[in-house]
Design an enzyme around this catalytic site. Structure first.
Site, PDB file in Angstrom:
ATOM      1  N   GLU A  33       0.848  -1.191   0.000  1.00 10.84           N
ATOM      2  CA  GLU A  33       0.000   0.000   0.000  1.00 10.84           C
ATOM      3  C   GLU A  33       0.891   1.251   0.000  1.00 10.84           C
ATOM      4  O   GLU A  33       1.860   1.323   0.750  1.00 10.84           O
ATOM      5  CB  GLU A  33      -0.835  -0.047   1.284  1.00 10.84           C
ATOM      6  CG  GLU A  33      -1.593   1.199   1.628  1.00 10.84           C
ATOM      7  CD  GLU A  33      -2.126   1.169   3.067  1.00 10.84           C
ATOM      8  OE1 GLU A  33      -2.964   2.005   3.379  1.00 10.84           O
ATOM      9  OE2 GLU A  33      -1.694   0.304   3.877  1.00 10.84           O
ATOM     10  N   ASP A  60      14.333  -2.254  13.370  1.00 13.91           N
ATOM     11  CA  ASP A  60      15.251  -1.302  12.711  1.00 13.91           C
ATOM     12  C   ASP A  60      14.650   0.097  12.807  1.00 13.91           C
ATOM     13  O   ASP A  60      14.510   0.807  11.821  1.00 13.91           O
ATOM     14  CB  ASP A  60      15.450  -1.710  11.242  1.00 13.91           C
ATOM     15  CG  ASP A  60      16.614  -0.960  10.586  1.00 13.91           C
ATOM     16  OD1 ASP A  60      17.360  -0.256  11.289  1.00 13.91           O
ATOM     17  OD2 ASP A  60      16.760  -1.072   9.349  1.00 13.91           O
TER      18      ASP A  60
HETATM   19  P1  ADP Z   1      14.914   1.027   1.688  1.00 18.31           P
HETATM   20  O1  ADP Z   1      14.496  -0.402   1.935  1.00 18.31           O
HETATM   21  O2  ADP Z   1      15.606   1.198   0.387  1.00 18.31           O
HETATM   22  O3  ADP Z   1      15.679   1.634   2.851  1.00 18.31           O
HETATM   23  P2  ADP Z   1      12.435   2.299   2.565  1.00 18.31           P
HETATM   24  O4  ADP Z   1      11.505   1.171   2.843  1.00 18.31           O
HETATM   25  O5  ADP Z   1      13.073   2.939   3.754  1.00 18.31           O
HETATM   26  O6  ADP Z   1      13.554   1.862   1.509  1.00 18.31           O
HETATM   27  O7  ADP Z   1      11.621   3.361   1.702  1.00 18.31           O
HETATM   28  C1  ADP Z   1      12.258   4.496   1.119  1.00 18.31           C
HETATM   29  C2  ADP Z   1      11.429   5.752   1.360  1.00 18.31           C
HETATM   30  O8  ADP Z   1      10.171   5.616   0.711  1.00 18.31           O
HETATM   31  C3  ADP Z   1      11.103   5.986   2.832  1.00 18.31           C
HETATM   32  O9  ADP Z   1      12.035   6.819   3.437  1.00 18.31           O
HETATM   33  C4  ADP Z   1       9.732   6.594   2.805  1.00 18.31           C
HETATM   34  O10 ADP Z   1       9.814   7.999   2.751  1.00 18.31           O
HETATM   35  C5  ADP Z   1       9.118   6.094   1.522  1.00 18.31           C
HETATM   36  N1  ADP Z   1       8.168   4.983   1.777  1.00 18.31           N
HETATM   37  C6  ADP Z   1       8.440   3.789   2.343  1.00 18.31           C
HETATM   38  N2  ADP Z   1       7.352   2.996   2.354  1.00 18.31           N
HETATM   39  C7  ADP Z   1       6.361   3.722   1.784  1.00 18.31           C
HETATM   40  C8  ADP Z   1       4.972   3.455   1.484  1.00 18.31           C
HETATM   41  N3  ADP Z   1       4.431   2.293   1.758  1.00 18.31           N
HETATM   42  N4  ADP Z   1       4.266   4.434   0.889  1.00 18.31           N
HETATM   43  C9  ADP Z   1       4.845   5.622   0.583  1.00 18.31           C
HETATM   44  N5  ADP Z   1       6.125   5.924   0.813  1.00 18.31           N
HETATM   45  C10 ADP Z   1       6.877   4.996   1.410  1.00 18.31           C
END
Ligand code: ADP
Length: 292
Positions: free
Chosen positions: A94, A196
């Site tokens: 989502e 984390d």
């Molecule tokens: P990585 O695994 O590369 O560290 P993240 O899961 O931290 O990536 O996601 C990268 C960025 O995307 C986050 O810092 C956040 O701002 C945004 N983000 C993460 N999950 C979602 C989501 N489900 N919907 C919208 N934005 C998201």
């Protein structure tokens, strides 16, 4: 080239959406993966992509999101599916529009305590996962001291030795492992942890609702999550006060905090090297001083 058609078909099949492939929007801010958004409005889906051999990492992330969602406490993105298409692994979830780093920190603290109320009889989890890009071992154990010693500190110290950090770090680290029982006298409940929880893995919607993502879940001492919120900042006093009001921490937290954060500093040493060596060494010395 990413096979958007195939990815979209898989997402539509599991979620009932009617997404069309086309114009994926790239998002920045992640540490490990390529991130994109597909679709419009409330149909939007957030997708992370990486090498095909990292599929298990995304499967564990999806399982972690589902585990946290099942507690109905702190909001997490609903995981939709994972897979491999044309040599690329992906996870789809989502999309939640995250406005920034400010929002209802009190709700975040209270809801994290609520999530930690989800406990299991044993420490660990059904599956291993990753912390950053480092493997994280979650083989279930009855004994928290043995779990932390072997699967957290011991594992990172072994990686550090393989990365060329032998000598003093290893000697002092082993010494600390021998004395762990004295630092962890009281067995904690095995709480569901995000695993984390640094400031980059929490965001707030435009309404201020907190959302956590990118987990490395396992069942362990809830203070390990709390400790990480303090390691790199970004959570603030209101968050901590609300957590403690909902579920006070036990005496001696400030020492255990060092022990729990040492795991992440050792992981940073293994991932990034450099200055983390002296930080890890001085944390170990402070903890050994507590042992007397
Ligand atoms: P990585 O695994 O590369 O560290 P993240 O899961 O931290 O990536 O996601 C990268 C960025 O995307 C986050 O810092 C956040 O701002 C945004 N983000 C993460 N999950 C979602 C989501 N489900 N919907 C919208 N934005 C998201």
């Amino acid at each position: 080239m990413t096979d958007w058609q195939a990815i979209v078909e898989q997402i539509n099949a599991v979620s009932g959406r009617q997404l069309q492939p086309g114009r994926p929007q790239t998002i920045g801010g992640g540490c490990i993966n390529q991130a994109v958004v597909l679709g419009e409005g409330d149909q939007r889906v957030f997708i992370k992509l990486n090498r095909a051999d990292l599929l298990a990492m995304f499967e564990a992330e999806a399982a972690g999101l589902a585990e946290m969602a099942s507690t109905q406490s702190l909001r997490v993105p609903e995981p939709l599916c994972t897979g491999v298409q044309r040599g690329q692994a992906f996870i789809a979830m989502e999309y939640i529009a995250l406005g920034g780093r400010r929002g209802d920190a009190v709700a975040a603290g209270r809801q994290l305590a609520e999530m930690h109320r989800a406990t299991r009889p044993r420490f660990g989890w059904d599956r291993d996962n990753t912390i950053g890009s480092t493997p994280q071992l979650n083989t279930e154990r009855d004994d928290w001291v043995a779990f932390w010693s072997d699967q957290r500190l011991g594992f990172q110290l072994k990686l550090a030795a393989q990365n060329g950090y032998g000598g003093r770090l290893q000697q002092r680290g082993e010494h600390l492992r021998q004395g762990l029982a004295a630092l962890l006298e009281q067995a904690p409940p095995a709480s569901l942890l995000h695993g984390d929880l640094w400031g980059g893995n929490i965001g707030y919607t435009a309404n201020g609702e907190p959302v956590i993502f990118d987990p490395a879940c396992y069942y362990g001492d809830r203070e390990a999550d709390l400790a990480m919120t303090e390691l790199f900042g970004g959570f603030g006093g209101a968050f901590r006060a609300a957590y403690e009001e909902a579920w006070p921490l036990s005496p001696g937290y400030s020492v255990r905090k060092q022990l729990y954060n040492l795991y992440h500093i050792l992981n940073h040493l293994n991932l990034f090297g450099g200055g983390y060596l002296s930080q890890a060494e001085s944390m170990i010395e402070r903890l050994l001083a507590e042992l007397g």
